[in-house]
Design a protein around this motif. Structure first.
Motif, short mmCIF file in Angstrom:
data_model
loop_
_atom_site.label_atom_id
_atom_site.label_comp_id
_atom_site.label_asym_id
_atom_site.label_seq_id
_atom_site.Cartn_x
_atom_site.Cartn_y
_atom_site.Cartn_z
N ARG A 39 0.95 -9.06 21.73
CA ARG A 39 1.27 -7.91 22.58
C ARG A 39 2.51 -7.17 22.06
N ALA A 40 2.62 -7.11 20.77
CA ALA A 40 3.73 -6.42 20.12
C ALA A 40 3.29 -5.03 19.70
N VAL A 41 4.22 -4.10 19.71
CA VAL A 41 3.96 -2.71 19.32
C VAL A 41 4.78 -2.40 18.08
N ARG A 42 4.12 -1.81 17.09
CA ARG A 42 4.80 -1.40 15.86
C ARG A 42 4.68 0.10 15.68
N PHE A 43 5.77 0.73 15.28
CA PHE A 43 5.83 2.17 15.07
C PHE A 43 6.08 2.45 13.59
N TYR A 44 5.34 3.42 13.04
CA TYR A 44 5.45 3.77 11.62
C TYR A 44 5.69 5.27 11.49
N ALA A 45 6.54 5.63 10.54
CA ALA A 45 6.68 7.02 10.08
C ALA A 45 6.28 7.01 8.61
N THR A 46 5.28 7.82 8.24
CA THR A 46 4.70 7.76 6.90
C THR A 46 4.78 9.11 6.21
N ALA A 47 4.84 9.08 4.90
CA ALA A 47 4.79 10.28 4.07
C ALA A 47 4.04 9.96 2.79
N GLU A 48 3.11 10.84 2.42
CA GLU A 48 2.35 10.68 1.18
C GLU A 48 2.49 11.95 0.36
N LEU A 49 2.90 11.80 -0.87
CA LEU A 49 3.10 12.93 -1.78
C LEU A 49 2.17 12.78 -2.97
N ARG A 50 1.47 13.86 -3.28
CA ARG A 50 0.57 13.88 -4.43
C ARG A 50 1.01 14.99 -5.37
N ALA A 51 1.62 14.59 -6.49
CA ALA A 51 2.08 15.56 -7.47
C ALA A 51 0.96 16.00 -8.39
N ARG A 52 -0.04 15.13 -8.58
CA ARG A 52 -1.21 15.45 -9.39
C ARG A 52 -2.45 15.00 -8.64
N ASN A 53 -3.60 15.36 -9.19
CA ASN A 53 -4.85 15.05 -8.50
C ASN A 53 -5.11 13.56 -8.40
N ASP A 54 -4.62 12.77 -9.34
CA ASP A 54 -4.98 11.36 -9.37
C ASP A 54 -3.80 10.41 -9.15
N LYS A 55 -2.62 10.93 -8.83
CA LYS A 55 -1.45 10.07 -8.62
C LYS A 55 -0.74 10.47 -7.33
N PHE A 56 -0.17 9.48 -6.65
CA PHE A 56 0.50 9.78 -5.38
C PHE A 56 1.59 8.75 -5.12
N TYR A 57 2.45 9.08 -4.16
CA TYR A 57 3.54 8.20 -3.72
C TYR A 57 3.43 8.03 -2.21
N LEU A 58 3.60 6.80 -1.75
CA LEU A 58 3.52 6.48 -0.33
C LEU A 58 4.84 5.89 0.13
N VAL A 59 5.40 6.46 1.21
CA VAL A 59 6.66 5.98 1.79
C VAL A 59 6.44 5.76 3.28
N GLU A 60 6.90 4.60 3.79
CA GLU A 60 6.77 4.27 5.20
C GLU A 60 8.05 3.62 5.72
#
Length: 228
Positions: free
Chosen positions: A43-64
């Motif tokens: 019964r725990a609650v987790r909160f996330y703030a996420t950001a995804e950046l794609r500089a090219r069509n096939d590569k990306f960065y994920l930050v949480e």
């Protein structure tokens, strides 16, 4: 100057460079999101703030950034008991955010990523189905026990930018409870024990792309300017 071929070549090179630079900016895409997960048994609650950046069509960065009852990464200490062969294991957990920073590559409908996951080393795989409306994810990273933590999740788009999700967390480890030494009497029951191991969760995700962010900035910026 009109008949100078060197000048024409220079202008063509500058134009081509500017065109490629503009195209690279057009390929840059970003997504910002907020996610809430509710564990069924703990019964725990987790909160996330996420950001995804794609500089090219096939590569990306994920930050949480994650805020939940697990807190920071536990500090594990062992101490001997005088006169016996036994020892005491102590876990100290601070109330801190957990951080995710991963680099990924898109391979068709499948994307792979690796880096930090919840402040530990981890890798992950995502699969997009139903024209991107269904996302299946698997993450493998550090756990409370020696066995790695495996998190399986599925997210389905029900409205624009709104997803419902469900899955199993820490699927490889049997569930259990870590007893907490509360110290002073009258401590809140929340701190009597901490559940670890396998648990199921449900939740929701709100995702904004570049166009959504631009609209929100214009609308709320105009409202703020009007109020001021």
């Amino acid at each position: 100057m009109i008949n100078d071929p060197a000048l024409g070549d220079t202008l063509e090179d500058v134009t081509s460079g500017a065109r490629e630079a503009a195209a690279s900016f057009n390929r840059f895409k970003s997504w910002l999101g907020m996610r809430v997960e509710f564990d069924v048994f703990s019964r725990a609650v987790r909160f996330y703030a996420t950001a995804e950046l794609r500089a090219r069509n096939d590569k990306f960065y994920l930050v949480e950034l994650e805020r939940g009852p697990l807190g920071g990464v536990p500090n594990d200490e062992l101490s001997d008991v005088a006169g016996t062969s036994a020892y005491v294991r102590q876990q100290e957990i601070h109330d801190r955010l957990r951080f995710t920073a991963q680099f990924g590559k898109q391979l068709g409908v499948v994307s792979v990523r690796g880096g930090l996951k919840d402040s530990t080393f981890g890798v992950g795989v995502d699969t997009l189905l139903l024209a991107g409306r269904l996302k299946l994810s698997a993450d493998l990273y550090g756990a409370f026990q020696a066995t790695p933590r495996l998190k399986l999740a599925g997210a389905l788009a029900v409205f624009r930018s709104v997803y419902v999700l469900a899955g199993v967390d820490d699927a490889l480890n049997a569930p259990g409870y870590l007893q907490i030494v509360s110290g002073n009497p009258g401590a809140p029951k929340t701190f009597d024990q901490v559940r670890y191991g396998r648990d199921y969760f449900i939740g929701t995700t709100l995702v904004f792309n570049d166009a959504d962010i631009s609209v929100l900035l214009r609308v709320y910026g105009a409202l703020l300017a009007g109020l001021l």
